[in-house]
Write a protein that holds these residues in place. Sequence first.
Motif, PDB file in Angstrom:
ATOM      1  N   GLU A   1       0.005   0.759   4.562  1.00 26.01           N
ATOM      2  CA  GLU A   1       0.660  -0.539   4.471  1.00 26.01           C
ATOM      3  C   GLU A   1      -0.356  -1.681   4.418  1.00 26.01           C
ATOM      4  N   LYS A   2      -1.448  -1.564   5.197  1.00 30.74           N
ATOM      5  CA  LYS A   2      -2.416  -2.671   5.203  1.00 30.74           C
ATOM      6  C   LYS A   2      -3.061  -2.855   3.826  1.00 30.74           C
ATOM      7  N   ASP A   3      -3.235  -1.762   3.116  1.00 29.45           N
ATOM      8  CA  ASP A   3      -3.802  -1.895   1.768  1.00 29.45           C
ATOM      9  C   ASP A   3      -2.748  -2.372   0.770  1.00 29.45           C
ATOM     10  N   ARG A   4      -1.503  -1.989   0.993  1.00 29.70           N
ATOM     11  CA  ARG A   4      -0.444  -2.514   0.122  1.00 29.70           C
ATOM     12  C   ARG A   4      -0.334  -4.023   0.278  1.00 29.70           C
ATOM     13  N   GLU A   5      -0.592  -4.535   1.482  1.00 32.57           N
ATOM     14  CA  GLU A   5      -0.593  -5.998   1.689  1.00 32.57           C
ATOM     15  C   GLU A   5      -1.666  -6.659   0.850  1.00 32.57           C
TER      16      GLU A   5
END
Lengths: 344, 399
Positions: free
Chosen positions: A19-23
Motif C-alpha cells: 500500500e505504501k508504494d501504491r500511495e
Amino acid sequence: MWFQVNRNKFSVTLDLAEEKDREILRDLVGISDVLLENSRGGVMSKLGCRYEDLVKLRNDLIMVSMPAFGATGPYASFAGYGATIESVGGIQNLTGYHAGGKPHRVREMDVTSGVMGACAVMTGLMHRNRTGEGQYIDVSQLEAVTHGTIGEHLLAHAMHGNMNDPLGNRHRRFAPQGCYRCREEDNWLTLSIRSEEEWHSLCRVLGHPEWAADPRFSCNDARRRNHDEIDRLIEAWTIGRPHRDAFLTLQAAGIPAGAVLSVSEVGDDPHLAARGYFLNAEDGTEKRFMGMPFRFSRDPGRVRWRGPDLGRHNRLVVCDLLGRPPEDIPPVTETDIGTAFDPE
Amino acid sequence: MDETMKTALGHLRIIDLTHYMAGPYCAKLMAGFGAEVIKIERPGTGDGLRGLGPFYRDKADGEHSIPFLWLNTGKKSVTLNLKSERGIAIFKELIREADVVLENFAPRVMPSLGVGYDVIRDVNPRIVMTSISNFGQSGPYRDYKTEEIVTYALSGQMSLTGDPDRPPLASGPALCQYSAGQHAYVATLMALFQRSGTGDGQQVDVSILECALESVEMAVTNSIHLGKTARRAKHVIAPWDLYPCSDGYAAVISGPFRHWSKGAEIFQEPKLLDPKFRHVIDRITHRDEVEALILPWLRTQTKEAVFLAGQEHRLGFGFLADFEKVRKLPQHQRRGFFVAMEHPAVGTHDYCGAPFKMHQTPWQNARAPLLGEHNREVYGDGLGFSPAEMDTLGRKGVI
C-alpha cells in the motif's frame, strides 16, 4: 540492450502489492500526463489502479493500457508474447519459403505494438491539448499488429476468401525479384524489377543487353514464367561479387537493390553514418546508440542518458519531485529483487 | 464520417500528397481519428496504388485495388496536376488554411516542383510538413529506389528472418512501409503538439529505413555494445515455437517462466517435470529433448484446445489461425474489430476497424474515395471555383 531501449527514462522501483508504494504511484499519477501499462486484464483492477480509480487523482489523466488481447473480451486476461499474437492473429501464415511450407516469424511484432501505443498516447494528448479532456485508451496488441501489418490481406480474404500464400522472396506481381547469393559466406543481395526500364538497366549491368529483347524475358508475364531461369542468370553475376558492391553497382544503374545487411553491418553503414544516425549519449556512456526513427527540423532528438540502473531515480522522484521524506524512498536490494528468469 | 462524434483530430486539415503505402497509412490514421484528409491525386491515374492489385474480382480499373481500398479509408480525393504552374498555384491556395502537408516523394521532387519546405513555410508558417522517403532527406542513399524486400534487407531485419541453413527470407506483410506510416503519424502529432506552444510548424524527416531499424533495435545494439552479431536461428528458449497438433499448429510458448512448472503438467509427460528441466537455462540446454517430449500429447489435441489449455495454466500459448478463423475469432467478434463498409465500386465488405480503442474520441470508419470524388466540394465550395472554371481546368489537365 537495456541501455538502448530504456534511454532517457527515469527508473523508480515500486512494489504495487504494498500500500505504501501504491500511495507513491498515486502521487505520481497526480502530477503526470499519461499512465502507460501493459499488464494482463484484471491486474490493474486488483491494484486499485483502474482508470476509474486514477482519474479521481487527476481528472485529465490519459491512461493507455496495452494488454496482449485488449482490455475486454474472452481473451482479456490471457498472456501474450509476440509469438502468441503473430500466430493467433494469422500474421505468421504470410511468411514462408513457399506455399504450404513452414510459417516463419518476422521482425518485429513487439515494436509494431509499441509504436501503436505511442500513436495512442499522442492522439490522446492532441485531444487533451485542445479540450482539456483526458481519457482511457485500450490498445490491444493483437488489434494493433493486425491493423498495422495485414489489414489489406484480411480485406482480400473478406472479398475473395483467398489466403495470400507465401511466395518466399518473390513479388506477387513483378518479376524478377529475389535474394541472390554473393561471394562471401552468408552474403546475399536482393533486387526487384517492376518495369521494362528497370529490366533493361539490369540486362546492361549483367553484361547482356540482348536479354531485353529475348522473348523469354521481354515482358513481365514472360519473366514470371521464366523466373527460375532469370534467377540463375542473376546469381551467376552476384556470386562473383561482395554483396555491398553488387548493391551499389545496381543502385547506380537505377535498379532497386539492397544487400542483406547483418545487424553489425547496419552499425557500420556509411549512409547511416553520413546521416549522423548513431548518437553519443550525453552522460558519457562509451558506446554509440541507435538514433531517432524520425527527426524534426527544430530539434533532431538526443540521447541524454543510457537506460538507467534499477531504481536509480528513486530519490529524485520520491523526494525531489514528490516532496516526500527520505524514509519513503523504496529500497533496492539484490535479495528483494527476483528476475523474470526465476522458476517461481 | 459522422460529424457529430467527438474526435481527437477533427480540428486538423491535412493536405495529403502521399501515394503507395507508407504515407497513405499515416494519412489513414489521421483520417480515422477525425482529421480532414484531402488526398491529392494525379488526374487520370490517381495514386499509383490504384493500379496495383490484388483487385476485387480482378478488375484493374483504378477503383478495385484492394490495398488502395484498405489504405485510403476516410479520405477525400481531389485530382491535381502538380507538374502544371496552375496546379502548383492551386496547391498553394489549399495549404493556406491547412495544418499539415504529408508527402512521400523522392527527396528531389518537392523542391523541383517549386514547393520545398521553404516555399511552403512562406505560404503558411504554421504548416507541419512531414516528408517520408526511403532513406531520408540526406545521405549517400538519398536518391536510391526501393521495393519492400530491399528495405527489409538493408535494415538488418531480413538477415534475421528464415532458417539458418537457407537464404534470408522476405516478410510477407509490407512491414517497413507500415512501420514508417505509424512513425510518421507519431512524429506529425509531436510536431503539432510542439506547434501549440510555439505557433510555428516545421519539417519532419521520416526515413523508411530508419523506422525499420526500430524492429532490430536490440540486435543492432547488442552488436555495437557487445560485439555480438545475431543471425537466423530458432528461438533460443524451448519450447517457444509452432508445433504440430491434430489439426494444425499450436504456438507452445513457455512463458512467463514462473508458470512453466505447473503448466508443463498439461503435456501428460512425467519426464517433463524432471528437475533437470526446471530452470529455463536447462530447457535451453536440453532443447531437443524438451521439444520431443511435448509432441506426443500435442498430436492428440486440436490447436485451439492446446491454446486454451496453456492459457488456463497462465502460459502465453497461441495457435496458428488461418484467416477464416481470424475473422471469426471470439475476441475480434466481441470487440467488434471488423466493421462492414460499403463502397460504390466493390460493395460491402468487412474491414479491420480501429487500431486502438479511445473511450472519448473513438475511431471513425468511412470508405476510401473514388478518384476526384471531392473535386466539387474542395474546389467549388472550398476555393470558390465555378463549375465552368472547373471544367476548363479539367480540360487543361490541371485537375
